[in-house]
Write a protein that holds these residues in place. Structure first.
Motif, PDB file in Angstrom:
ATOM      1  N   GLU A 187       0.879  -1.381  -0.081  1.00 38.62           N
ATOM      2  CA  GLU A 187       0.010   0.003   0.076  1.00 38.62           C
ATOM      3  C   GLU A 187       0.832   1.330  -0.002  1.00 38.62           C
ATOM      4  O   GLU A 187       0.599   2.226  -0.834  1.00 38.62           O
ATOM      5  CB  GLU A 187      -0.876  -0.015   1.115  1.00 38.62           C
ATOM      6  CG  GLU A 187      -1.763   1.144   1.314  1.00 38.62           C
ATOM      7  CD  GLU A 187      -3.093   1.374   2.334  1.00 38.62           C
ATOM      8  OE1 GLU A 187      -3.368   2.168   2.723  1.00 38.62           O
ATOM      9  OE2 GLU A 187      -3.069   0.000   2.589  1.00 38.62           O
ATOM     10  N   ARG A 222      -6.796  -4.957  -6.956  1.00 41.57           N
ATOM     11  CA  ARG A 222      -7.730  -4.250  -6.262  1.00 41.57           C
ATOM     12  C   ARG A 222      -7.623  -3.059  -5.625  1.00 41.57           C
ATOM     13  O   ARG A 222      -7.986  -2.214  -5.395  1.00 41.57           O
ATOM     14  CB  ARG A 222      -8.698  -5.166  -5.572  1.00 41.57           C
ATOM     15  CG  ARG A 222      -9.441  -6.183  -6.493  1.00 41.57           C
ATOM     16  CD  ARG A 222     -10.394  -6.777  -5.502  1.00 41.57           C
ATOM     17  NE  ARG A 222     -11.298  -7.857  -6.299  1.00 41.57           N
ATOM     18  CZ  ARG A 222     -11.006  -9.546  -6.156  1.00 41.57           C
ATOM     19  NH1 ARG A 222     -10.262  -9.934  -5.293  1.00 41.57           N
ATOM     20  NH2 ARG A 222     -11.754  -9.846  -6.903  1.00 41.57           N
ATOM     21  N   ARG A 225      -6.534  -0.160  -7.636  1.00 41.17           N
ATOM     22  CA  ARG A 225      -7.872   0.576  -7.981  1.00 41.17           C
ATOM     23  C   ARG A 225      -8.623   1.438  -6.731  1.00 41.17           C
ATOM     24  O   ARG A 225      -8.900   2.258  -6.984  1.00 41.17           O
ATOM     25  CB  ARG A 225      -8.959  -0.676  -8.339  1.00 41.17           C
ATOM     26  CG  ARG A 225     -10.482  -0.179  -8.594  1.00 41.17           C
ATOM     27  CD  ARG A 225     -11.367  -1.093  -8.655  1.00 41.17           C
ATOM     28  NE  ARG A 225     -11.509  -1.794  -7.267  1.00 41.17           N
ATOM     29  CZ  ARG A 225     -12.037  -3.035  -7.019  1.00 41.17           C
ATOM     30  NH1 ARG A 225     -12.412  -3.652  -7.990  1.00 41.17           N
ATOM     31  NH2 ARG A 225     -11.953  -3.210  -5.825  1.00 41.17           N
ATOM     32  N   ASP A 226      -8.693   0.543  -5.591  1.00 39.98           N
ATOM     33  CA  ASP A 226      -9.256   1.350  -4.499  1.00 39.98           C
ATOM     34  C   ASP A 226      -8.579   2.423  -4.053  1.00 39.98           C
ATOM     35  O   ASP A 226      -9.180   3.537  -3.413  1.00 39.98           O
ATOM     36  CB  ASP A 226      -9.499   0.556  -3.405  1.00 39.98           C
ATOM     37  CG  ASP A 226     -10.381  -0.906  -3.497  1.00 39.98           C
ATOM     38  OD1 ASP A 226     -11.019  -0.682  -4.506  1.00 39.98           O
ATOM     39  OD2 ASP A 226     -10.176  -1.790  -2.897  1.00 39.98           O
TER      40      ASP A 226
END
Length: 276
Positions: A187, A222, A225-226
């Motif tokens: 992240e 994902r 994208r988030d």
């Protein structure tokens, strides 16, 4: 729009695929655009003009791209085949924190359309030989890989997309390391990539390597994208005729399923968006 944005040729030390033949094969399969991304791996490979003896591995010169010849041939092929396919000039930078100055100097010397930033080695230790993993636990080598990638993107912005974000998975003999354990590092990497206006790639070589997930894993796609990531390229990581252009349609379908609306090509280091 059929494009392959991770392609190697005879200018990479691990490929013998002639550059012009790649172009001809791409045209034969109906490709609209192709970007060559041959290998540069400072730290373990020498430049052709470094003034030192070049080592060989499995009959191939263990050297970085011969930049003047590469650029000249690609420009010539652009002229010859420009009416049939768009040919973009890129490189794949195998960056480590201690080699960043060499990549800054290289990018200042040659104008490029596209740069893939990959982590192929850490501390000059290879993954594919298990040299890097040797003496480390699965947790240690996975975390060290992502720590190096985070340090690189914090210090260096001379790239377009991150290549095969979870490459270490390909060479992990212990099996798939749980994503939850490296998610904070991933992240942090993706947040920095997005903040810097960079992107990631879907690398379709996961199919030929028989991996249980995509490259990068669906969970990472994902997360990208988030977090608001929108710049994404698709490439086969081709090194031979059987690889070129493979599984790109499947990658586009996956991205649509995950909620992405576009994929990118590049021109002079700027993304060009295309509907999936």
């Amino acid at each position: 729009m059929f494009a392959d944005y991770h392609v190697h040729s005879e200018y990479s030390d691990d490929s013998a695929y002639p550059l012009e033949q790649v172009v001809r094969d791409a045209i034969a399969m109906g490709m609209d655009e192709i970007c060559f991304t041959d290998h540069v791996d400072y730290g373990i490979k020498q430049d052709w003009d470094a003034g030192v003896e070049i080592a060989y591995r499995v009959g191939q010169p263990l050297a970085n791209v011969d930049y003047p010849r590469y650029m000249a041939q690609l420009h010539e092929l652009q002229q010859r085949y420009g009416g049939r396919i768009r040919i973009k000039i890129g490189l794949e930078f195998g960056v480590q924190t201690h080699t960043i100055p060499q990549y800054r100097a290289l990018l200042a010397r040659y104008p490029l359309d596209f740069v893939i930033l990959s982590i192929h080695q850490v501390e000059n230790q290879e993954f594919w030989t298990q040299q890097f993993q040797h003496g480390r636990t699965q947790q240690q080598y996975n975390e060290r890989y992502y720590e190096e990638l985070l340090a690189v993107v914090q210090q260096y912005q001379g790239y377009s997309v991150l290549g095969h974000l979870d490459l270490i998975t390909r060479y992990d003999k212990q099996g798939v390391y749980p994503f939850a354990r490296v998610r904070p590092l991933v992240e942090a990497i993706l947040r920095r990539v997005i903040a810097d206006g960079k992107g990631i790639e879907v690398n379709t070589s996961s199919h030929r390597y028989g991996l249980v997930d995509t490259t990068p894993a669906v969970a990472m796609l994902r997360l990208y994208r988030d977090l608001g990531g929108t710049i994404i390229t698709i490439g086969s990581d081709s090194h031979a005729p059987a690889h070129l252009g493979t599984h790109i349609a499947e990658a586009r379908a996956l991205l649509r399923e995950l909620g992405f609306r576009h994929f990118c090509t590049f021109d002079r280091m700027q993304p060009v968006f295309h509907l999936l």
